[in-house]
Every structure is written in structure tokens, then in C-alpha cells.
Design a protein around this motif. Structure first.
Motif, PDB file in Angstrom:
ATOM      1  N   ASP A  60       1.127  -0.697  -0.102  1.00  0.00           N
ATOM      2  CA  ASP A  60       0.173   0.264  -0.206  1.00  0.00           C
ATOM      3  C   ASP A  60       0.531   1.066   0.081  1.00  0.00           C
ATOM      4  O   ASP A  60       0.844   2.304   0.213  1.00  0.00           O
ATOM      5  CB  ASP A  60      -0.909   0.200   1.234  1.00  0.00           C
ATOM      6  CG  ASP A  60      -0.422  -0.014   2.593  1.00  0.00           C
ATOM      7  OD1 ASP A  60       1.445  -0.498   2.408  1.00  0.00           O
ATOM      8  OD2 ASP A  60      -0.923  -0.014   3.508  1.00  0.00           O
ATOM      9  N   SER A  61       2.106   1.387  -0.172  1.00  0.00           N
ATOM     10  CA  SER A  61       3.023   2.875  -0.570  1.00  0.00           C
ATOM     11  C   SER A  61       2.968   2.797   1.548  1.00  0.00           C
ATOM     12  O   SER A  61       3.488   4.168   0.836  1.00  0.00           O
ATOM     13  CB  SER A  61       3.042   2.746  -0.887  1.00  0.00           C
ATOM     14  OG  SER A  61       2.819   2.037  -2.329  1.00  0.00           O
ATOM     15  N   THR A 107      12.697  -6.710   3.277  1.00  0.00           N
ATOM     16  CA  THR A 107      12.395  -7.439   2.344  1.00  0.00           C
ATOM     17  C   THR A 107      11.212  -7.636   2.264  1.00  0.00           C
ATOM     18  O   THR A 107      10.151  -7.249   2.876  1.00  0.00           O
ATOM     19  CB  THR A 107      13.037  -8.933   2.757  1.00  0.00           C
ATOM     20  OG1 THR A 107      14.680  -9.138   3.169  1.00  0.00           O
ATOM     21  CG2 THR A 107      12.232  -9.682   1.978  1.00  0.00           C
ATOM     22  N   ASP A 108      10.993  -6.362   1.536  1.00  0.00           N
ATOM     23  CA  ASP A 108       9.153  -6.285   0.676  1.00  0.00           C
ATOM     24  C   ASP A 108       9.059  -5.389  -0.428  1.00  0.00           C
ATOM     25  O   ASP A 108      10.895  -5.655  -0.930  1.00  0.00           O
ATOM     26  CB  ASP A 108       9.089  -4.915   1.288  1.00  0.00           C
ATOM     27  CG  ASP A 108       7.451  -4.838   2.157  1.00  0.00           C
ATOM     28  OD1 ASP A 108       6.733  -5.684   1.277  1.00  0.00           O
ATOM     29  OD2 ASP A 108       6.672  -4.218   2.713  1.00  0.00           O
ATOM     30  N   ILE A 109       8.380  -5.364  -1.629  1.00  0.00           N
ATOM     31  CA  ILE A 109       8.285  -4.639  -2.266  1.00  0.00           C
ATOM     32  C   ILE A 109       8.263  -2.747  -2.007  1.00  0.00           C
ATOM     33  O   ILE A 109       8.009  -2.700  -1.368  1.00  0.00           O
ATOM     34  CB  ILE A 109       6.537  -4.984  -2.413  1.00  0.00           C
ATOM     35  CG1 ILE A 109       6.754  -4.790  -4.478  1.00  0.00           C
ATOM     36  CG2 ILE A 109       5.640  -4.156  -2.374  1.00  0.00           C
ATOM     37  CD1 ILE A 109       5.970  -4.834  -5.319  1.00  0.00           C
ATOM     38  N   GLY A 130       6.754  -1.866  -9.342  1.00  0.00           N
ATOM     39  CA  GLY A 130       7.377  -1.917  -7.810  1.00  0.00           C
ATOM     40  C   GLY A 130       7.988  -3.079  -8.197  1.00  0.00           C
ATOM     41  O   GLY A 130       8.753  -3.534  -9.426  1.00  0.00           O
ATOM     42  N   THR A 131       8.849  -3.031  -6.972  1.00  0.00           N
ATOM     43  CA  THR A 131      10.510  -3.554  -7.505  1.00  0.00           C
ATOM     44  C   THR A 131      10.397  -4.507  -5.724  1.00  0.00           C
ATOM     45  O   THR A 131      10.533  -4.065  -4.356  1.00  0.00           O
ATOM     46  CB  THR A 131      11.507  -3.325  -7.720  1.00  0.00           C
ATOM     47  OG1 THR A 131      11.950  -2.247  -8.792  1.00  0.00           O
ATOM     48  CG2 THR A 131      13.081  -3.766  -7.634  1.00  0.00           C
ATOM     49  N   ILE A 132      10.515  -5.789  -5.852  1.00  0.00           N
ATOM     50  CA  ILE A 132      10.833  -6.284  -4.716  1.00  0.00           C
ATOM     51  C   ILE A 132      12.022  -6.733  -4.009  1.00  0.00           C
ATOM     52  O   ILE A 132      13.697  -7.074  -5.231  1.00  0.00           O
ATOM     53  CB  ILE A 132       9.944  -8.336  -4.811  1.00  0.00           C
ATOM     54  CG1 ILE A 132       8.742  -8.451  -5.094  1.00  0.00           C
ATOM     55  CG2 ILE A 132      10.256  -8.789  -3.861  1.00  0.00           C
ATOM     56  CD1 ILE A 132       7.977  -9.478  -5.201  1.00  0.00           C
TER      57      ILE A 132
END
Length: 215
Positions: A60-61, A107-109, A130-132
Motif C-alpha cells: 500500500d506504499s 525485505t518487501d516490495i 514495484g520492485t521486490i
């Protein structure tokens, strides 16, 4: 006529506000030594524009990781309101975020976002895929070598002790059962005990009776 000119004057601004800046990011990055570089590419030339580029964490940023303010005529202002160690570098159509001292639980997006503040109209970017970012833990240094017996030796010793105890219990149980099942076996056992006593010498009672006879 005046109304028509007013509508025509407002129409380009209305049309411009509907434009969205596209963002391209790498789908996945791995953070080695707790450091990673994430480049956000925009479908907009950042030259001579006042902008704010930011990096957000979570689906959800909700967490703003890092924000970059400025343009080509000014030094970039980089800050993080959430405690991340970050820096930024500006390209013609890109902003690269440098993240350091990351933790495994981070560690997340991560999503890139950009907003054009000046010149008008105000523009912002659409949400990208997004980037993981996968943060890998550091390898632990091996401990000092131990010169004692190895673990398999102790395992075999324990197993051997258990088997020996089990064999002893089985032998005692069979002896009791063999003695109780046949009365004649008791006589055999008694004779064996007498022979064993004779072999080891006179018992305490025998020694006492012999001393009484002598006296």
C-alpha cells in the motif's frame, strides 16, 4: 465569445492534469552486504523541472523510505523520515536510490514515485509494478574448531549404552521367568549359589560357627 475563450483557455490545463508519468523499475533486486541500488526510470525529462522523487515500501506504499528534492540547477536534497540510510543520484530521466544498512525483515516490495512541482501543471506518476528487494542475511563466521570427539561418536556411544541396558534387562527377565516356570530350576540355582560361595571361601555365618567350635 468571452465564455468560449475562457473555456479554450482552461481546456489545455484540464487536459494536462490528466497526463500521468510512467515509471519503470526492475522486478526484483537482491541486497548483498545489506546494500542495494534501485533505479527509477520515468517517461518525463527532468531537465529544468522542479520535482520530488520518492521511494515507498509496502503493497500500500504506506512507508516513505526516501525522498529527493531539487532540479539540475540545485544540489539534490535527500532525506528519510523513517530512519532508512539512503542517498540519491539524478539522471536525465531517472533517479537512483542507494539504500544501505538494510535488515532482513525489510525485505518487501518498493515503489517509485515522482511529482513535477514546476513548471505547471502539476504532474505525478502512475503506480508501477514495484520492485521486490530481497535482503539477504550476513553469513556467520565459523566458530573455533573443537579437538574433542565428534558428534557421531557420542551418538554411537549413547546408542550402545541403551542397547547394553536393554540386553541386561532382557537377560534378567528371562532368568526370573526360567526360575519361576520350573521348580527344579530353583534347586539348580541354589546349587550354583553354594558352589559360588565355596569358591569364594566361607561365608560370614560359616566363619562364626567355626570360631565357636574352636573356642
Amino acid at each position: 465569445m468571452l465564455r468560449l475563450l475562457l473555456v479554450l483557455n482552461l481546456f489545455p490545463s484540464i487536459q494536462a492534469t490528466g497526463i500521468k508519468i510512467l515509471v519503470k523499475q526492475s522486478p526484483m533486486l537482491e541486497a548483498y552486504d545489506n546494500t542495494v541500488n534501485l533505479t527509477c526510470k520515468y517517461s518525463c525529462n527532468l531537465f529544468s523541472r522542479q520535482f520530488q522523487a520518492s521511494l515507498h515500501k509496502g503493497v500500500d506504499s504506506a512507508v516513505e523510505v526516501c525522498a529527493v528534492h531539487g532540479n539540475y540547477s540545485q544540489l539534490l536534497q535527500v532525506h528519510s523520515a523513517t530512519g532508512f540510510n539512503c542517498d540519491g543520484k539524478l539522471g536525465n530521466e531517472s533517479v537512483t536510490f542507494y539504500l544501505q544498512n538494510l535488515y532482513v525483515n525489510q525485505t518487501d516490495i518498493y515503489f517509485c514515485k515522482i511529482e513535477i512541482m514546476y513548471p505547471p501543471p502539476y504532474l505525478d506518476s502512475e503506480k508501477s509494478n514495484g520492485t521486490i528487494i530481497h535482503v539477504k542475511g550476513k553469513h556467520l563466521c565459523p566458530g573455533p574448531s573443537f579437538s574433542g570427539p565428534s558428534q557421531p561418536f557420542w551418538a554411537l556411544a549413547v546408542v550402545g549404552g541403551v542397547l547394553a541396558s536393554y540386553s541386561l534387562l532382557v537377560t534378567v527377565a528371562l532368568s526370573v521367568f526360567w526360575t519361576a516356570s520350573n521348580p527344579s530350576n530353583k534347586d539348580v540355582l541354589r546349587n550354583s549359589c553354594r558352589i559360588f560361595q565355596r569358591w569364594n571361601g566361607p561365608t560370614r555365618e560359616g566363619r562364626r560357627s567355626s570360631s565357636l567350635k574352636r573356642s
